[in-house]
Each structure stands twice: as C-alpha cells, then as structure tokens.
Enzyme design. Structure first.
Site, mmCIF file in Angstrom:
data_model
loop_
_atom_site.group_PDB
_atom_site.id
_atom_site.type_symbol
_atom_site.label_atom_id
_atom_site.label_comp_id
_atom_site.label_asym_id
_atom_site.label_seq_id
_atom_site.Cartn_x
_atom_site.Cartn_y
_atom_site.Cartn_z
ATOM 1 N N CYS A 264 -13.882 2.216 1.869
ATOM 2 C CA CYS A 264 -13.787 1.368 0.672
ATOM 3 C C CYS A 264 -12.616 0.403 0.633
ATOM 4 O O CYS A 264 -12.818 -0.800 0.489
ATOM 5 C CB CYS A 264 -13.738 2.246 -0.577
ATOM 6 S SG CYS A 264 -15.275 3.103 -0.852
HETATM 7 C C1 UDX Z 1 -10.912 5.134 -2.452
HETATM 8 C C2 UDX Z 1 -10.483 5.083 -3.929
HETATM 9 O O1 UDX Z 1 -9.383 5.982 -4.123
HETATM 10 C C3 UDX Z 1 -11.657 5.460 -4.826
HETATM 11 O O2 UDX Z 1 -11.275 5.330 -6.191
HETATM 12 C C4 UDX Z 1 -12.828 4.537 -4.524
HETATM 13 O O3 UDX Z 1 -13.936 4.905 -5.302
HETATM 14 C C5 UDX Z 1 -13.177 4.600 -3.056
HETATM 15 O O4 UDX Z 1 -12.024 4.292 -2.253
HETATM 16 P P1 UDX Z 1 -11.267 7.054 -0.646
HETATM 17 O O5 UDX Z 1 -11.610 5.969 0.310
HETATM 18 O O6 UDX Z 1 -12.130 8.259 -0.705
HETATM 19 O O7 UDX Z 1 -11.226 6.483 -2.141
HETATM 20 O O8 UDX Z 1 -9.822 7.567 -0.268
HETATM 21 P P2 UDX Z 1 -8.388 7.580 -0.933
HETATM 22 O O9 UDX Z 1 -8.042 8.954 -1.351
HETATM 23 O O10 UDX Z 1 -8.216 6.508 -1.905
HETATM 24 O O11 UDX Z 1 -7.503 7.238 0.360
HETATM 25 C C6 UDX Z 1 -7.716 6.040 1.067
HETATM 26 C C7 UDX Z 1 -6.791 5.971 2.252
HETATM 27 O O12 UDX Z 1 -5.453 5.754 1.831
HETATM 28 C C8 UDX Z 1 -6.754 7.215 3.130
HETATM 29 O O13 UDX Z 1 -6.718 6.834 4.485
HETATM 30 C C9 UDX Z 1 -5.473 7.897 2.713
HETATM 31 O O14 UDX Z 1 -4.940 8.710 3.725
HETATM 32 C C10 UDX Z 1 -4.580 6.704 2.418
HETATM 33 N N1 UDX Z 1 -3.507 6.986 1.471
HETATM 34 C C11 UDX Z 1 -3.791 7.384 0.204
HETATM 35 C C12 UDX Z 1 -2.176 6.795 1.858
HETATM 36 O O15 UDX Z 1 -1.894 6.410 2.998
HETATM 37 N N2 UDX Z 1 -1.198 7.043 0.937
HETATM 38 C C13 UDX Z 1 -1.448 7.445 -0.319
HETATM 39 O O16 UDX Z 1 -0.496 7.629 -1.085
HETATM 40 C C14 UDX Z 1 -2.799 7.623 -0.702
#
Ligand code: UDX
Length: 437
Positions: A264
């Site tokens: 996403c």
């Molecule tokens: C995301 C959005 O959070 C969600 O609201 C939307 O509907 C879809 O996209 P998702 O892709 O499932 O969800 O993952 P998310 O938990 O947001 O993490 C995305 C990426 O960011 C991951 O690779 C995660 O490791 C990274 N991340 C997340 C970080 O590097 N640091 C953080 O503090 C949080």
C-alpha cells in the site's frame, strides 16, 4: 444483511468479520483456487484470526463464487479488487472498472435497492466516474433503486482482523441516502464513540491517500533522523520515544529501520504523486519521501561494508523476508531488496523467514540459500542481518553465535547483546559502545 465481496484479497477477505456479526458474506473472485479454498474453510492468505473466522462460517454464512450471479440478491456489494501501479506509477483502475461493470450487469433490473460500495483504494474522482457506467449497465439509477458509495479501509496486514473490529473511524463517502443508511446499519455494532465520517466520495477517496501519505512521511522522517543520529552517536529510539510524548507528534509509527514496504504505502504514494502531476501539481515532499525510502534498505549494506570492508564472497544470514512481521507478504519488501543487493555484491546470502519463504522464492529464485530455521541460517554465517520485525527473532538467543548483528528493525536490546558479547549495530544506533568520545 446479505453481502457480496468482489475480490478476495486482504481488504475483501477481512470483510469475513461481518459474518461474525450475523451477516451473510458471498465472495466473488475469478481465481478458482481462492474460491475453492474459501468454500473449504481455508483463508487464501495468511492473516492472524482469519482462518478461524472463515473455517467457522464456510458453507453457511461465508460462501465463494467465481461468477457474479449472487450480486443481484445482495444488499451491499463491496468492490475490493486490487488497484496496482502502472509502469509510470499511476494507478491501474481497470480491475475496478471491470468489476463494477460486471456487478452492474449482474444486478440489472433487480427489484432490490443494491448498494455498491467501493473499498478498493482509488484516486479522487473515481467513484463519480463509475456512476454513469454502473447506471448504464444496471439500467438502474443512483438514489432511486441503486446505491453508490466509497468506504475506504485502513487495516494493516498482520492485524487486519483486529483493526477491522476496532476501527478509529468509519469513512462513508456517499452519493445517496440509501447507501449511507445501509453502511451505517452494517457497521452499527461498532462503538458509537467511533467517529462516522459522512462525506462525499471524492473526500473519502482523498482521506485514504492522505492517511497513507502521512504514515509514509513519518517513516521517512524518522529514518532520516536515524541516519543523522548515527553520525552523532545518538540512539534514535530514545529520541523517538521522547518526541513521541508531545501530543502534537504522538508515539506511533516512529520506528526507524530499513524503510516501509508492503502493497500500500509505496503504491499509494506513487499514485497520488502521479494524480497530482496530472492536475498540474508537483508533490515535491511526497516524491522525496519515496526517494528516501528507496535507498533506506541499502543503509544496512553500507553498515556491513563499514564493518567488513569488502563484503564480496562473505556469507551473511538474512533473517526476515516479509515486509513486516506477522505476514507472509513480500511485496515491496525492503528485506528482498537487501537480499538482491547483497547477491549483486557477491555475498553468499542465507535466508530464513517464519512465513514468507514460499512467496520470497518466487522473486529470489535460486539466488540465495533457503534455511529451515534461524539456527540453520546463522550457522557458518559471518554476520546476521535482521530485516523483519518477527517476534521469533526478538526472542531468539543469539548468544550461541558470536557474529555481529545488523538490526534493520531495531528489535533487539543493544544492552543485552553487549552483555552477551555480541557486536550489535542497528539503524540509528552505533556499535554497542554508546558514547565513543
Ligand atoms: C498500511 C497502513 O498502515 C494501513 O492503514 C493501510 O490500510 C494499508 O497500508 P500495511 O501495509 O499493512 O498497512 O503495513 P504498516 O503496518 O503500515 O507498515 C508498512 C511498512 O512500514 C512496513 O514495512 C513496516 O515495517 C514499516 N514501518 C511501519 C516502519 O518502518 N516504521 C514504523 O514505525 C511503522
């Protein structure tokens, strides 16, 4: 209510939760394999809690079909098909248009007030563009005998079920009162204190993009701060914790690491940048956020080089392939980028992930050595790279292997590794001697 869900991907499958609330869910998907799995009570994707719900209701409140016939009988039809990136980063809406047309044909002349709810992430203006097409194919009129609304999903992979059952808001961008009322009724089990944002479809579509853009900005921001922290022997985790206490900033999504991945954030950011460009606006901040994220995984490679000098012909263990913990998804995963880059630089890469091995094999093919356990991966390796925040890695006892650890997700406690005599370096953290003046 009787519900149809077109597209059994993450967002679609999570609507299985509505079966728990007494609704009947009918999945429609062109992938026969998915249809068969759902009907056998098996979730086609790994997502905590989903298998239990699907197996509990399959054949009863949950059914799946490979044609659209059932849509005619349904009160609400969710369109949840994917919206991939085109080569230029813009959004490919062809699946949404195709699915909407098929739904419209299936409900043609039906006596029911069928509500079509677009859940796929689509650029502002899409739902309004779909209206005349759906009306033409269904021979129905929005507001008279047809409903049309946009209902974005904010769930995270790995906690999709939990997120769905405990949302922070419900966004309904509606064109007619019939669709607004149907959606409010469908979600009436959600705590009344949770805000219902009733708006127009364009705004609902933009809310989804703005939210993902905000999250992506935050991650690139803290990653940049982490890279600067390293230069000053400062621990970014301590900094993040402190700034997160300010209510204007807040504590979440400030984990520095190797960057964001998944299906996403990157895709939506690219689509928003392109959509803005097509309207004559250059989204400079968002472009930079994406750019920084592209290179952040390679920080780990730089750190390895700082430590080893040449990394060619060395053997490294890469723990984690999924884009984050608790999922088998490797789409846009920084871990995969690291594996490929190390391979390119002549490293022998051994990999292990608790869930994502099969999906990773489709991309990495025979370029890496696949291991069945953390131990197998670490044995004989000269360094360990942590690329996914799996609990299994956090809880693992690394003390048996006195090899340096490069923590791309900052999940280990540097003080503990120091006591264990392990060299440790993480993104935004110098070697376990914290102050090196
Ligand atoms: C995301 C959005 O959070 C969600 O609201 C939307 O509907 C879809 O996209 P998702 O892709 O499932 O969800 O993952 P998310 O938990 O947001 O993490 C995305 C990426 O960011 C991951 O690779 C995660 O490791 C990274 N991340 C997340 C970080 O590097 N640091 C953080 O503090 C949080």
């Amino acid at each position: 209510m009787k519900i149809a869900v077109v597209g059994a991907g993450y967002a679609g499958l999570t609507l299985s939760c509505l079966a728990e609330k007494g609704n009947e869910i009918n999945f429609i998907d062109i992938d026969e394999d998915k249809v068969e799995k759902i009907n056998r009570g098996i979730s086609p994707i790994y997502e905590p809690g989903l298998d239990e719900i699907i197996s509990k209701h399959a054949g009863n409140r949950i059914k799946a079909y490979s044609n659209y016939t059932i849509a005619k009988e349904c009160d609400v039809i969710f369109i949840c098909v994917h919206t991939p990136s085109k080569l230029d980063g813009s959004i490919d809406l062809s699946y949404v248009f195709e699915a909407s047309k098929e739904v419209a044909k299936a409900i043609k002349n039906s006596m029911k007030y069928n509500v079509i709810a677009i859940k796929s992430t689509v650029i502002p203006g899409t739902t309004l563009t779909l209206k005349p097409i759906i009306e033409e194919y269904s021979k129905k009129k929005v507001g008279e005998n047809l409903g049309l609304c946009m209902n974005p999903e904010f769930l995270r992979e790995g906690s999709a079920v939990k997120d769905f059952l405990n949302p922070d808001k419900i966004v309904i961008g509606y064109l007619d009162d019939g669709s607004k009322d149907a959606m409010l009724e469908l979600f009436n089990w959600i705590d009344p204190k949770v805000p219902r944002i009733l708006t127009d479809p364009n705004t609902a579509e933009m809310i989804k993009y703005a939210q993902n853009a905000a999250l992506a900005c935050r991650i690139s921001f803290i990653n940049e701060i982490a890279n600067i922290c390293e230069k000053f022997n400062v621990d970014v985790k301590e900094v993040a914790k402190a700034i997160g206490l300010d209510p204007r900033i807040g504590p979440h999504f400030l984990n520095a690491g190797i960057g964001f991945g998944g299906s996403c954030l990157g895709k939506d950011l690219r689509a928003l940048i392109r959509a803005a460009e097509q309207k004559g606006y250059e989204a400079n901040l968002l472009k930079k956020v994406l750019e920084l994220n592209e290179i952040q995984p390679f920080r780990i490679v730089e750190l390895l080089k700082e430590h080893f000098g040449s990394i060619e012909n060395r053997t490294f263990a890469l723990l984690g392939l999924a884009f984050k913990g608790d999922t088998d998804d490797v789409r846009d995963s920084p871990a995969i980028k690291i594996a490929l880059e190390l391979k390119n630089q002549g490293v022998k890469v051994k990999v292990y992930d608790p869930k994502a091995m099969d999906n990773a094999k489709k991309i990495l093919k025979d370029s890496v050595q696949y291991c069945k356990s953390i131990d197998e991966c670490l044995k004989g390796s000269e360094a360990c790279i942590i690329a996914t925040d799996w609990k299994d890695f956090k809880e693992f006892d690394f003390s048996k292997y006195k090899i340096p650890i490069f923590d791309g997700r900052r999940i280990l406690d540097p003080e503990k590794t120091k006591i264990q005599g392990i060299e440790y370096k993480g993104i935004g953290w110098k070697w376990n001697t914290k102050i090196q003046n």
